[in-house]
Scaffold this motif. Structure first.
Motif, short mmCIF file in Angstrom:
data_model
loop_
_atom_site.label_atom_id
_atom_site.label_comp_id
_atom_site.label_asym_id
_atom_site.label_seq_id
_atom_site.Cartn_x
_atom_site.Cartn_y
_atom_site.Cartn_z
N THR A 316 -16.67 100.49 62.51
CA THR A 316 -16.32 99.89 60.98
C THR A 316 -16.44 101.04 59.97
O THR A 316 -16.94 102.05 59.95
CB THR A 316 -16.96 98.66 60.61
OG1 THR A 316 -18.19 99.01 60.25
CG2 THR A 316 -16.74 97.54 61.76
N GLU A 320 -13.69 99.13 53.75
CA GLU A 320 -12.76 98.53 54.46
C GLU A 320 -13.06 97.29 54.95
O GLU A 320 -12.60 96.34 54.90
CB GLU A 320 -12.19 99.51 55.79
CG GLU A 320 -11.30 100.67 55.11
CD GLU A 320 -10.68 101.64 56.44
OE1 GLU A 320 -10.85 100.80 57.63
OE2 GLU A 320 -10.29 102.28 56.22
N LEU A 321 -14.46 97.26 55.50
CA LEU A 321 -14.91 95.82 55.98
C LEU A 321 -14.92 94.90 54.82
O LEU A 321 -14.80 93.80 54.70
CB LEU A 321 -16.16 96.09 56.64
CG LEU A 321 -16.79 94.83 57.14
CD1 LEU A 321 -15.79 93.94 58.31
CD2 LEU A 321 -18.14 95.19 57.79
N SER A 359 -20.39 103.63 57.80
CA SER A 359 -20.02 102.29 58.15
C SER A 359 -21.30 101.25 57.66
O SER A 359 -21.27 100.16 57.83
CB SER A 359 -20.29 102.11 59.72
OG SER A 359 -21.65 102.53 60.16
N LEU A 381 -18.20 88.35 57.94
CA LEU A 381 -18.41 89.77 58.19
C LEU A 381 -18.36 90.03 59.63
O LEU A 381 -17.35 90.86 60.17
CB LEU A 381 -19.60 90.24 57.68
CG LEU A 381 -19.86 90.13 56.18
CD1 LEU A 381 -21.40 90.72 55.78
CD2 LEU A 381 -18.85 91.49 55.67
N ALA A 384 -14.45 89.79 60.71
CA ALA A 384 -13.95 90.97 60.32
C ALA A 384 -14.24 91.99 61.27
O ALA A 384 -13.18 93.03 61.50
CB ALA A 384 -13.99 91.23 58.81
N ALA A 385 -15.57 92.20 61.50
CA ALA A 385 -15.78 93.38 62.06
C ALA A 385 -15.54 93.36 63.59
O ALA A 385 -15.16 94.45 64.29
CB ALA A 385 -17.25 93.63 62.01
N THR A 388 -12.20 94.83 64.20
CA THR A 388 -12.17 96.33 64.17
C THR A 388 -12.62 97.05 65.19
O THR A 388 -12.68 98.25 65.28
CB THR A 388 -12.85 96.80 62.99
OG1 THR A 388 -14.13 96.45 62.84
CG2 THR A 388 -12.27 96.06 61.50
#
Length: 389
Positions: A316, A320-321, A359, A381, A384-385, A388
Motif C-alpha cells: 500500500t 492512497e489508503l 506505506s 482499513l 481497502a488494503a 491493493t
C-alpha cells in the motif's frame, strides 16, 4: 467526569489523528468562556476588574505546574509549542554568553527545535550536533556523552515522537547532559497529559507543554523553566511572564490550558492511559489478524505513547489508503507534494526503506475513542488494503 461522546465527533469519521490535534474538552470551554465575556480585566491592573483574571491566571499556572511536578513560578505561558521551543533553545543559547556555543539535538526532533538550531547556526555561529537514532527511533545516551564538549550549553531532545510515539530515555539523557554542565530542554508536546511526567524525576531544566495536544484550544502552550535558569526573552516589553514573554496575558487561554492540565492529571491518576493503550493494541491486533504478514510496527513495541500506533502495510501507499477510506481520519506522518508522497524523514532516519516508509499509517487515539471506533477503523482499513494487495 468525561462524557462518553464529544459533539465535534458525532456523525463524523472515526477520528484517529489525536497527535495532530485534539478536540477541545467541553469542560475546558466552560472554564474559559467567562474570561472572554464578563471577566475581561487586565490581570496587571490594580482595580476590581482585574482581581478575578489575576487569580485565574495564578490558578492556571498552578494547574499546569501540577501536571508535571513543577512549581507555579516556573511556568511561563506562550502562544504555541513552537514559540515555547524557540524561547527554550534560543533563550538558553543566547543567555549562556559562551564563545562559539554548542547545541546538541537529534535528527527526528520537531522542526521548531531543528529550525531554531539552524537559525542560531546561521546568525550566531552556534555549532549544532544532530544525534542519530536507532531502529526504534531512540537516542543512545552514550552517543550524547560522546558528542558533548566543553562548549555545549544546551541539549534538546523530545519526550515522545509525534509519528511513532517512541519515548526517549529523557532521564538518562538529561543526567548525561547536566553532568557536563549543559542545560537540558525537553519538548513534551506529545507526552504531556498522555503519560505521567515529573520534571524533577526527569532532571530537565526546560520542558514544553502544548494545549491543543491535550484537549485545550490551539494558540496556548507553556514552558517550564527551572528556577535559576537564565533565558534571553523572545519578546521584550512590559515584563509579563517573569520578563520572558511580554504582552498582556491571554487569561482565557491560560485558564483553558490550566483546566486541561488538571483534567489530564485526574485522568492519568484514574488509569485513563491504560484504557487507551488497550484500544491501541486492539486496533493493532485487528489489523494484523486481518492482513497476516503484511502489517509491520514502526517504532518500539513497549516504550511508546499509549495512544500511538504507527504501522506499515505491505503493498500500500499510506496516503492512497487513507484517501480510499474517508470514514477514517488519520495521518501518514509524511509530506505529500503534488501527489507524490515523500517518505517520512522520521522513518527514514530509523533505517526503514522507502517502500515501508511510504506505506506507513499513524493512528493516534484519544479521550473519546471507543471500541466500536477501533473495530470500524480496522474493518475499513483492512478492506481497502486487501483490495491493493
Amino acid at each position: 467526569m468525561t462524557s462518553s461522546t464529544h459533539p465535534g465527533l458525532d456523525g463524523g469519521p472515526v477520528y484517529l489523528d489525536h497527535n495532530a490535534t485534539t478536540p477541545v474538552d467541553p469542560r475546558v470551554v466552560e472554564a474559559m468562556l467567562p474570561y472572554l465575556t464578563d471577566r475581561f480585566g487586565n490581570p496587571s491592573s490594580a482595580h476590581a476588574y482585574s482581581t478575578g483574571p489575576r487569580a485565574a491566571l495564578a490558578r492556571a499556572r498552578r494547574q499546569v505546574a501540577g501536571l508535571i511536578g513543577a512549581r507555579a513560578g516556573e511556568i511561563v505561558f506562550a502562544g504555541s509549542g513552537s514559540e515555547a521551543d524557540n524561547l527554550a533553545v534560543r533563550g538558553a543559547v543566547l543567555a549562556a554568553g559562551a564563545d562559539r556555543p554548542h547545541v546538541v539535538t537529534q535528527v527526528t526532533e520537531h522542526p521548531a527545535v531543528l529550525e531554531t538550531c539552524r537559525a542560531l547556526q546561521r546568525w550566531h555561529g552556534v555549532e549544532v550536533t544532530c544525534l542519530p537514532v536507532d531502529g526504534d527511533g531512540l537516542v543512545d545516551p552514550a552517543a550524547l556523552a560522546a558528542a558533548l564538549t566543553e562548549r555545549t550549553v544546551l541539549v534538546s531532545v523530545m519526550a515522545a515522537n509525534n509519528e511513532t510515539g517512541a519515548l526517549q530515555p529523557v532521564a538518562d539523557l538529561a543526567r548525561t547532559a547536566r553532568a557536563r554542565g549543559a542545560l537540558f530542554h525537553c519538548d513534551a508536546a506529545q507526552a504531556a497529559g498522555k503519560i505521567p511526567l515529573d520534571v524533577d524525576e526527569l532532571g530537565v531544566d526546560l520542558l514544553t507543554v502544548v494545549g491543543h495536544k491535550m484537549y485545550a484550544p490551539k494558540g496556548v502552550a507553556a514552558l517550564y523553566v527551572r528556577e535559576g535558569v537564565a533565558l534571553e526573552p523572545l519578546v521584550h516589553g512590559g515584563g509579563q511572564e517573569r520578563g520572558l514573554r511580554a504582552g498582556t496575558e491571554n487569561v482565557a487561554l491560560a485558564v483553558a490550558l490550566g483546566t486541561a492540565a488538571e483534567l489530564a492529571a485526574r485522568e492519568l491518576a484514574a488509569g485513563g492511559h491504560d484504557r487507551v493503550r488497550e484500544l491501541r493494541d486492539r486496533l493493532h491486533t485487528r489489523l494484523t489478524e486481518a492482513l497476516p504478514g503484511r502489517v509491520h510496527l514502526n517504532g518500539p513495541a513497549e516504550h511508546r505513547l499509549p495512544n500511538t500506533l504507527n504501522v506499515s502495510i505491505d503493498g500500500t501507499l499510506g496516503p492512497e489508503l487513507l484517501a480510499a477510506v474517508p470514514e477514517v481520519a488519520a495521518a501518514t506522518g509524511s509530506a505529500c507534494h503534488s501527489g507524490d508522497p515523500a517518505p517520512s524523514p522520521v522513518l527514514r532516519a530509523m533505517g526503514l526503506d522507502d517502500a515501508r516508509a511510504r506505506s506507513a499509517l499513524r493512528l493516534s487515539l484519544g479521550r473519546w475513542t471507543t471500541p466500536a471506533d477501533v473495530d470500524t477503523a480496522a474493518r475499513l482499513l483492512t478492506a481497502a488494503a486487501a483490495g491493493t494487495a
